[in-house]
Design a protein around this motif. Structure first.
Motif, PDB file in Angstrom:
ATOM      1  N   HIS A   1      18.318  -8.595  22.538  1.00  0.00           N
ATOM      2  CA  HIS A   1      19.095  -9.597  23.269  1.00  0.00           C
ATOM      3  C   HIS A   1      18.383 -10.928  23.430  1.00  0.00           C
ATOM      4  CE1 HIS A   1      22.124  -6.693  23.796  1.00  0.00           C
ATOM      5  NE2 HIS A   1      21.331  -5.866  24.457  1.00  0.00           N
ATOM      6  N   SER A   2      17.136 -11.020  23.047  1.00  0.00           N
ATOM      7  CA  SER A   2      16.455 -12.316  23.086  1.00  0.00           C
ATOM      8  C   SER A   2      16.147 -12.737  21.644  1.00  0.00           C
ATOM      9  CB  SER A   2      15.187 -12.253  23.949  1.00  0.00           C
ATOM     10  OG  SER A   2      14.403 -11.118  23.610  1.00  0.00           O
ATOM     11  N   ASP A   3      15.242 -12.042  20.977  1.00  0.00           N
ATOM     12  CA  ASP A   3      14.944 -12.372  19.583  1.00  0.00           C
ATOM     13  C   ASP A   3      16.142 -12.108  18.673  1.00  0.00           C
ATOM     14  OD1 ASP A   3      12.468 -12.527  20.864  1.00  0.00           O
ATOM     15  OD2 ASP A   3      11.404 -11.998  19.044  1.00  0.00           O
ATOM     16  N   GLY A   4      16.936 -11.084  19.021  1.00  0.00           N
ATOM     17  CA  GLY A   4      18.131 -10.789  18.223  1.00  0.00           C
ATOM     18  C   GLY A   4      19.104 -11.964  18.267  1.00  0.00           C
ATOM     19  N   LEU A   5      19.253 -12.523  19.464  1.00  0.00           N
ATOM     20  CA  LEU A   5      20.112 -13.711  19.620  1.00  0.00           C
ATOM     21  C   LEU A   5      19.533 -14.877  18.799  1.00  0.00           C
ATOM     22  CD1 LEU A   5      21.415 -15.130  22.974  1.00  0.00           C
ATOM     23  CD2 LEU A   5      20.156 -16.581  21.416  1.00  0.00           C
ATOM     24  N   PHE A   6      18.235 -15.042  18.864  1.00  0.00           N
ATOM     25  CA  PHE A   6      17.578 -16.134  18.125  1.00  0.00           C
ATOM     26  C   PHE A   6      17.901 -16.031  16.633  1.00  0.00           C
ATOM     27  CE2 PHE A   6      13.976 -18.101  15.927  1.00  0.00           C
ATOM     28  CZ  PHE A   6      13.835 -19.289  16.627  1.00  0.00           C
ATOM     29  N   LEU A   7      17.764 -14.816  16.090  1.00  0.00           N
ATOM     30  CA  LEU A   7      18.023 -14.630  14.661  1.00  0.00           C
ATOM     31  C   LEU A   7      19.501 -14.856  14.333  1.00  0.00           C
ATOM     32  CD1 LEU A   7      17.192 -13.805  11.813  1.00  0.00           C
ATOM     33  CD2 LEU A   7      17.417 -11.398  12.512  1.00  0.00           C
ATOM     34  N   ARG A   8      20.361 -14.305  15.164  1.00  0.00           N
ATOM     35  CA  ARG A   8      21.813 -14.449  14.921  1.00  0.00           C
ATOM     36  C   ARG A   8      22.216 -15.929  14.903  1.00  0.00           C
ATOM     37  NH1 ARG A   8      24.542 -12.597  19.903  1.00  0.00           N
ATOM     38  NH2 ARG A   8      24.708 -14.796  20.401  1.00  0.00           N
ATOM     39  N   GLU A   9      21.747 -16.691  15.887  1.00  0.00           N
ATOM     40  CA  GLU A   9      22.119 -18.108  15.964  1.00  0.00           C
ATOM     41  C   GLU A   9      21.483 -18.910  14.833  1.00  0.00           C
ATOM     42  OE1 GLU A   9      24.503 -19.283  17.881  1.00  0.00           O
ATOM     43  OE2 GLU A   9      24.723 -17.225  18.603  1.00  0.00           O
TER      44      GLU A   9
ATOM     45  N   ILE B   1       5.610  -9.126  36.279  1.00  0.00           N
ATOM     46  CA  ILE B   1       6.721  -9.292  35.333  1.00  0.00           C
ATOM     47  C   ILE B   1       6.878 -10.763  34.954  1.00  0.00           C
ATOM     48  CG2 ILE B   1       9.209  -8.979  34.991  1.00  0.00           C
ATOM     49  CD1 ILE B   1       9.074  -6.703  37.052  1.00  0.00           C
ATOM     50  N   SER B   2       7.005 -11.032  33.658  1.00  0.00           N
ATOM     51  CA  SER B   2       7.340 -12.379  33.166  1.00  0.00           C
ATOM     52  C   SER B   2       8.683 -12.281  32.455  1.00  0.00           C
ATOM     53  CB  SER B   2       6.284 -12.870  32.175  1.00  0.00           C
ATOM     54  OG  SER B   2       5.019 -12.865  32.787  1.00  0.00           O
ATOM     55  N   ILE B   3       9.554 -13.232  32.713  1.00  0.00           N
ATOM     56  CA  ILE B   3      10.905 -13.179  32.148  1.00  0.00           C
ATOM     57  C   ILE B   3      10.944 -13.948  30.826  1.00  0.00           C
ATOM     58  CG2 ILE B   3      13.321 -13.835  32.572  1.00  0.00           C
ATOM     59  CD1 ILE B   3      12.451 -11.672  34.469  1.00  0.00           C
ATOM     60  N   LYS B   4      11.676 -13.388  29.858  1.00  0.00           N
ATOM     61  CA  LYS B   4      11.762 -14.014  28.536  1.00  0.00           C
ATOM     62  C   LYS B   4      13.206 -14.427  28.253  1.00  0.00           C
ATOM     63  CE  LYS B   4      11.413 -12.805  23.647  1.00  0.00           C
ATOM     64  NZ  LYS B   4      10.400 -12.746  22.611  1.00  0.00           N
ATOM     65  N   PRO B   5      13.627 -15.606  28.718  1.00  0.00           N
ATOM     66  CA  PRO B   5      14.986 -16.037  28.401  1.00  0.00           C
ATOM     67  C   PRO B   5      15.024 -16.759  27.042  1.00  0.00           C
ATOM     68  CG  PRO B   5      13.992 -17.524  30.005  1.00  0.00           C
ATOM     69  CD  PRO B   5      12.935 -16.552  29.613  1.00  0.00           C
ATOM     70  N   ILE B   6      16.008 -16.405  26.235  1.00  0.00           N
ATOM     71  CA  ILE B   6      16.251 -17.142  24.978  1.00  0.00           C
ATOM     72  C   ILE B   6      17.750 -17.407  24.920  1.00  0.00           C
ATOM     73  CG2 ILE B   6      16.240 -16.979  22.456  1.00  0.00           C
ATOM     74  CD1 ILE B   6      13.510 -15.949  22.534  1.00  0.00           C
ATOM     75  N   SER B   7      18.124 -18.687  24.921  1.00  0.00           N
ATOM     76  CA  SER B   7      19.546 -19.029  25.025  1.00  0.00           C
ATOM     77  C   SER B   7      20.137 -19.442  23.680  1.00  0.00           C
ATOM     78  CB  SER B   7      19.714 -20.188  26.020  1.00  0.00           C
ATOM     79  OG  SER B   7      19.133 -21.357  25.481  1.00  0.00           O
ATOM     80  N   VAL B   8      21.454 -19.342  23.598  1.00  0.00           N
ATOM     81  CA  VAL B   8      22.174 -19.844  22.421  1.00  0.00           C
ATOM     82  C   VAL B   8      21.926 -21.350  22.290  1.00  0.00           C
ATOM     83  CG1 VAL B   8      24.488 -20.245  21.466  1.00  0.00           C
ATOM     84  CG2 VAL B   8      23.949 -18.047  22.569  1.00  0.00           C
ATOM     85  N   THR B   9      22.012 -22.071  23.432  1.00  0.00           N
ATOM     86  CA  THR B   9      21.876 -23.536  23.403  1.00  0.00           C
ATOM     87  C   THR B   9      20.524 -23.958  22.825  1.00  0.00           C
ATOM     88  OG1 THR B   9      23.224 -23.629  25.379  1.00  0.00           O
ATOM     89  CG2 THR B   9      21.972 -25.605  24.852  1.00  0.00           C
ATOM     90  N   ALA B  10      19.435 -23.399  23.384  1.00  0.00           N
ATOM     91  CA  ALA B  10      18.108 -23.823  22.925  1.00  0.00           C
ATOM     92  C   ALA B  10      17.854 -23.373  21.487  1.00  0.00           C
ATOM     93  CB  ALA B  10      17.042 -23.258  23.858  1.00  0.00           C
ATOM     94  N   THR B  11      18.369 -22.193  21.128  1.00  0.00           N
ATOM     95  CA  THR B  11      18.144 -21.709  19.759  1.00  0.00           C
ATOM     96  C   THR B  11      18.876 -22.598  18.755  1.00  0.00           C
ATOM     97  OG1 THR B  11      17.932 -19.453  20.592  1.00  0.00           O
ATOM     98  CG2 THR B  11      18.324 -19.710  18.234  1.00  0.00           C
ATOM     99  N   ARG B  12      20.101 -22.969  19.115  1.00  0.00           N
ATOM    100  CA  ARG B  12      20.850 -23.857  18.207  1.00  0.00           C
ATOM    101  C   ARG B  12      20.153 -25.213  18.099  1.00  0.00           C
ATOM    102  NH1 ARG B  12      26.234 -23.076  16.227  1.00  0.00           N
ATOM    103  NH2 ARG B  12      26.515 -20.837  16.254  1.00  0.00           N
ATOM    104  N   ASN B  13      19.711 -25.738  19.250  1.00  0.00           N
ATOM    105  CA  ASN B  13      19.008 -27.037  19.225  1.00  0.00           C
ATOM    106  C   ASN B  13      17.795 -26.992  18.295  1.00  0.00           C
ATOM    107  OD1 ASN B  13      20.604 -28.516  20.941  1.00  0.00           O
ATOM    108  ND2 ASN B  13      19.400 -28.054  22.770  1.00  0.00           N
ATOM    109  N   ILE B  14      17.002 -25.940  18.427  1.00  0.00           N
ATOM    110  CA  ILE B  14      15.733 -25.925  17.675  1.00  0.00           C
ATOM    111  C   ILE B  14      15.981 -25.626  16.189  1.00  0.00           C
ATOM    112  CG2 ILE B  14      15.006 -23.485  18.027  1.00  0.00           C
ATOM    113  CD1 ILE B  14      12.729 -26.553  18.261  1.00  0.00           C
ATOM    114  N   THR B  15      16.958 -24.758  15.891  1.00  0.00           N
ATOM    115  CA  THR B  15      17.182 -24.476  14.467  1.00  0.00           C
ATOM    116  C   THR B  15      17.881 -25.656  13.781  1.00  0.00           C
ATOM    117  OG1 THR B  15      19.017 -23.060  15.167  1.00  0.00           O
ATOM    118  CG2 THR B  15      17.063 -21.963  14.442  1.00  0.00           C
ATOM    119  N   GLU B  16      18.786 -26.339  14.512  1.00  0.00           N
ATOM    120  CA  GLU B  16      19.374 -27.578  13.951  1.00  0.00           C
ATOM    121  C   GLU B  16      18.259 -28.590  13.675  1.00  0.00           C
ATOM    122  OE1 GLU B  16      22.190 -28.635  12.899  1.00  0.00           O
ATOM    123  OE2 GLU B  16      23.726 -27.323  13.756  1.00  0.00           O
ATOM    124  N   PHE B  17      17.328 -28.695  14.628  1.00  0.00           N
ATOM    125  CA  PHE B  17      16.209 -29.619  14.456  1.00  0.00           C
ATOM    126  C   PHE B  17      15.430 -29.265  13.182  1.00  0.00           C
ATOM    127  CE2 PHE B  17      11.847 -30.914  14.815  1.00  0.00           C
ATOM    128  CZ  PHE B  17      11.909 -32.172  15.368  1.00  0.00           C
TER     129      PHE B  17
END
Ligand code: NAI
Length: 361
Positions: A197-205, A157-173
């Motif tokens: 809950h991972s890619d969906g969060l990425f798109l939403r943010e 198993i590999s875990i795929k975390p995608i956070s609000v913080t990192a998504t906001r940082n990268i899209t602001e960038f």
């Protein structure tokens, strides 16, 4: 004005491409005082680690570095220097401009896009559970107990975390980059229809961040599979593209392949404090030490570095000399000759470098 920058020549072809890069930067008119530091397997005897503290400290101090590729030996427990550098310095944005160079053997002559890849999380977070291990079996049981689904007991198993913080940082960038560089649109790429809950969060943010740029920078999104087809059919439709880590890694090689391959693909890893510029390619052990490597990618990475420190004229002088050498087609390295299907003899790394320097005279 003189600037100080750290140079980590790396190993394999890095030694050759870094020397070529230094020669071209010297000819560009930019005054760079290089602080040479080491990384890679060759450091282990001297420092006990492939990434010595003094190398990291030098980058922290001078804020800007350029790095040649570093070999990661397989199966030795030796951690990738690149991953360690990104983590230690929180270089959260990976920036890869993909621009056609006519004469470089690309499928298209009209590509001008920028891949912005999140660099710190997603499936590359390094949180993994070995198949059959106690932890993996416990996790599988917990997931079952939560009613989240059944995972076969013999699964890794590999875990795929995608956070609000990192998504906001990268899209602001990505949006800031678009504003600063006169770009008009940002596209977010995801698989939000499957991984809510991972890619969906990425798109939403990403959509939230996009609202702050309405009227200035356009925004749209693509599902990763459709994106790949769109890229291959018509890459000119894209401008700045922002990705979670894994899709960005794959898509940037795909994009590089469309314009002529790894030999010409520059990149940068950028954080809030420091920036480390480097070619996309690796240390190419198959051709190392033979004066065959194409130094274009590292030279163009240096041009990105010069832009970063506001030496725009020198950066443009380098890019323009590269374009002229490719357009003339007289002195090109073997990777390009093969991509173009040309019978002409390939040039050496040093001959190519001399041709670029001559165009800047
Ligand atoms: P690679 O990029 O080194 O080579 C792939 C193929 O492309 C080889 O056939 C090579 O000869 C060719 N190639 C790459 N760059 C070229 C250039 N500038 N001119 C002409 N031909 C070029 O990828 P590979 O073989 O998967 O990795 C070799 C080593 O590099 C590994 O230890 C890997 O971990 C490391 N690596 C390091 C990176 C870095 O330091 N940023 C990035 C990618 C890989």
């Amino acid at each position: 004005m003189a600037h100080t920058a750290v140079l980590i020549p790396g190993d394999g072809i890095g030694v050759e491409t870094s020397a070529a890069m230094q020669e071209v930067v010297a000819a560009s008119g930019a005054q760079i005082d290089w602080v040479i530091e080491k990384a890679g397997a060759a450091c282990i005897d001297e420092f006990g680690t492939p990434l010595p503290d003094r190398t990291v400290e030098a980058i922290r101090q001078h804020k800007v570095a350029i790095k040649g590729p570093v070999t990661t030996p397989v199966g030795t427990g030796f951690r990738s220097v690149n991953v360690a550098l990104r983590k230690t310095l929180d270089l959260y944005a990976n920036l890869r401009p993909v621009i056609s160079i006519p004469g470089a053997g690309g499928r298209y002559d009209n590509v001008d896009l920028v891949v912005v890849r999140e660099n710190t999380e997603d499936l590359y977070a390094g949180i993994e559970f070995e198949e059959g291990s106690e932890d993996a079996l416990k996790l599988i049981q917990d997931i079952d107990d939560m009613g989240k689904g059944t995972i076969r007991k013999d699964s890794g198993i590999s875990i795929k975390p995608i956070s609000v913080t990192a998504t906001r940082n990268i899209t602001e960038f990505a949006f800031n980059y678009a504003v600063k560089n006169g770009r008009s649109k940002v596209t977010a790429v995801h698989k939000a229809n499957i991984m809510k809950h991972s890619d969906g969060l990425f798109l939403r943010e990403a959509r939230e961040v996009a609202k702050g740029y309405e009227g200035k920078i356009g925004f749209d999104d693509r599902i990763i599979d459709a994106f790949c087809m769109n890229m291959v059919m018509d890459p000119s439709q894209f401008d700045v593209i922002v990705f979670p880590n894994l899709y960005g890694d794959i898509a940037s090689d795909l994009a590089a392949g469309l314009v002529g391959g790894l030999g010409i693909a520059p990149g940068a890893n950028i954080g809030h404090e420091c920036a480390v510029f480097e070619a996309v390619h690796g240390s190419a052990p198959d051709i190392a030490g033979k004066n065959l490597a194409n130094p274009t990618a590292e030279i163009l990475s240096a041009a990105m570095m010069l832009d970063h420190i506001d030496e725009h004229e020198a950066a443009e002088r380098i890019r323009s000399a590269i374009r002229v050498v490719y357009a003339k087609g007289e002195v090109l390295t073997g990777d390009i000759r093969r991509a173009e299907g040309q019978a002409k003899a390939p040039a050496s790394t040093t001959d190519f470098t001399a041709a670029v320097v001559a165009e800047m005279a």
